[in-house]
Motif scaffolding. Sequence first.
Motif, PDB file in Angstrom:
ATOM      1  N   GLU A  86       6.173  18.031  -7.259  1.00 63.92           N
ATOM      2  CA  GLU A  86       6.412  16.568  -6.841  1.00 63.92           C
ATOM      3  C   GLU A  86       4.926  16.108  -6.397  1.00 63.92           C
ATOM      4  O   GLU A  86       4.892  15.022  -6.440  1.00 63.92           O
ATOM      5  CB  GLU A  86       7.100  16.877  -5.122  1.00 63.92           C
ATOM      6  N   ALA A  87       4.038  17.003  -6.016  1.00 67.67           N
ATOM      7  CA  ALA A  87       2.635  16.366  -5.830  1.00 67.67           C
ATOM      8  C   ALA A  87       2.049  15.744  -6.970  1.00 67.67           C
ATOM      9  O   ALA A  87       1.160  14.845  -6.787  1.00 67.67           O
ATOM     10  CB  ALA A  87       1.554  17.573  -5.386  1.00 67.67           C
ATOM     11  N   LEU A  88       2.498  16.008  -8.185  1.00 62.53           N
ATOM     12  CA  LEU A  88       1.966  15.220  -9.329  1.00 62.53           C
ATOM     13  C   LEU A  88       2.449  13.788  -9.173  1.00 62.53           C
ATOM     14  O   LEU A  88       1.631  13.218  -9.867  1.00 62.53           O
ATOM     15  CB  LEU A  88       2.571  15.792 -10.734  1.00 62.53           C
ATOM     16  N   ASN A  89       3.236  13.478  -8.433  1.00 64.16           N
ATOM     17  CA  ASN A  89       3.569  11.890  -8.231  1.00 64.16           C
ATOM     18  C   ASN A  89       2.179  11.081  -7.754  1.00 64.16           C
ATOM     19  O   ASN A  89       2.354   9.930  -7.964  1.00 64.16           O
ATOM     20  CB  ASN A  89       4.673  11.640  -7.296  1.00 64.16           C
ATOM     21  N   HIS A  90       1.227  11.704  -7.302  1.00 62.28           N
ATOM     22  CA  HIS A  90       0.125  10.981  -6.517  1.00 62.28           C
ATOM     23  C   HIS A  90      -0.908  11.259  -7.528  1.00 62.28           C
ATOM     24  O   HIS A  90      -2.039  10.446  -7.460  1.00 62.28           O
ATOM     25  CB  HIS A  90      -0.413  11.857  -5.461  1.00 62.28           C
ATOM     26  N   LYS A  91      -0.775  11.781  -8.832  1.00 61.25           N
ATOM     27  CA  LYS A  91      -1.849  11.985  -9.925  1.00 61.25           C
ATOM     28  C   LYS A  91      -1.649  10.367 -10.762  1.00 61.25           C
ATOM     29  O   LYS A  91      -0.691  10.152 -10.989  1.00 61.25           O
ATOM     30  CB  LYS A  91      -1.735  12.907 -10.975  1.00 61.25           C
ATOM     31  N   ARG A  92      -2.823  10.040 -11.091  1.00 64.68           N
ATOM     32  CA  ARG A  92      -2.926   8.605 -11.525  1.00 64.68           C
ATOM     33  C   ARG A  92      -3.288   8.886 -13.039  1.00 64.68           C
ATOM     34  O   ARG A  92      -2.913   9.817 -13.556  1.00 64.68           O
ATOM     35  CB  ARG A  92      -3.730   7.780 -10.871  1.00 64.68           C
ATOM     36  N   SER A  93      -3.963   7.796 -13.822  1.00 71.39           N
ATOM     37  CA  SER A  93      -4.158   7.428 -14.987  1.00 71.39           C
ATOM     38  C   SER A  93      -5.234   8.702 -15.596  1.00 71.39           C
ATOM     39  O   SER A  93      -5.407   8.402 -16.881  1.00 71.39           O
ATOM     40  CB  SER A  93      -4.829   6.343 -15.250  1.00 71.39           C
ATOM     41  N   TRP A  94      -5.843   9.543 -14.833  1.00 68.53           N
ATOM     42  CA  TRP A  94      -6.912  10.454 -15.471  1.00 68.53           C
ATOM     43  C   TRP A  94      -6.040  11.410 -16.196  1.00 68.53           C
ATOM     44  O   TRP A  94      -5.130  11.942 -15.966  1.00 68.53           O
ATOM     45  CB  TRP A  94      -7.952  10.922 -14.302  1.00 68.53           C
ATOM     46  N   THR A  95      -6.800  12.023 -17.463  1.00 70.38           N
ATOM     47  CA  THR A  95      -6.143  13.101 -18.232  1.00 70.38           C
ATOM     48  C   THR A  95      -7.110  14.284 -18.477  1.00 70.38           C
ATOM     49  O   THR A  95      -6.766  15.455 -18.844  1.00 70.38           O
ATOM     50  CB  THR A  95      -6.266  12.301 -19.788  1.00 70.38           C
TER      51      THR A  95
END
Length: 135
Positions: free
Chosen positions: A79-88
Motif C-alpha cells: 500500500e505504501a507504494l501509492n506514495h512513490k512517484r515518477s522515479w524509476t
Amino acid sequence: MSLELVPLARQVDVALRKLEDELRGLSAGTIVLQIRNDVIGKFGIRHLPLDCEDRGTAGEKQAGMTAAQVESLRRMAIEALNHKRSWTHGEISYDFVLRQGKVYLSVQFESNYNMANLMFRLHPKGRDRRDAVNE
C-alpha cells in the motif's frame, strides 16, 4: 514474461513472500529493496540478532512476528507504494517493529538519477561524449 512487465507492487509482494520465513523470527528490522528501471534487483533484511531476543514487560521472551503479522506488514508495504512517484531508480526501505503484538511500519523512498544520462539526452544526435563534457 520479462521482469520489466511485472508491476512493482507485484515484485514487492514476491520479494516479501520470499523473506517471510526470515521475517517470522524478527521483532524489528529494515527491509531494503534496490530498484533500477522499476525492477527490484537486490532485496533483503537488515537487523540486529539481539532484536530477536527482546524481553517483554514481565520478562517473557518475545518470539517475533507471527505469520499473520508478516502478512499485515506485506500488505502495508504494498500500500505504501501509492506514495512513490515518477522515479524509476533508487531504494525503498521499510523499517518495521513489533510492539505489543502490533506491527508498525515506516517507509523511506530514495530516488537516484544519473546526470550523465540526462546530459546525453539533452544534446542533439551526432555529438559525442567529449562535446557534452566540454560544455
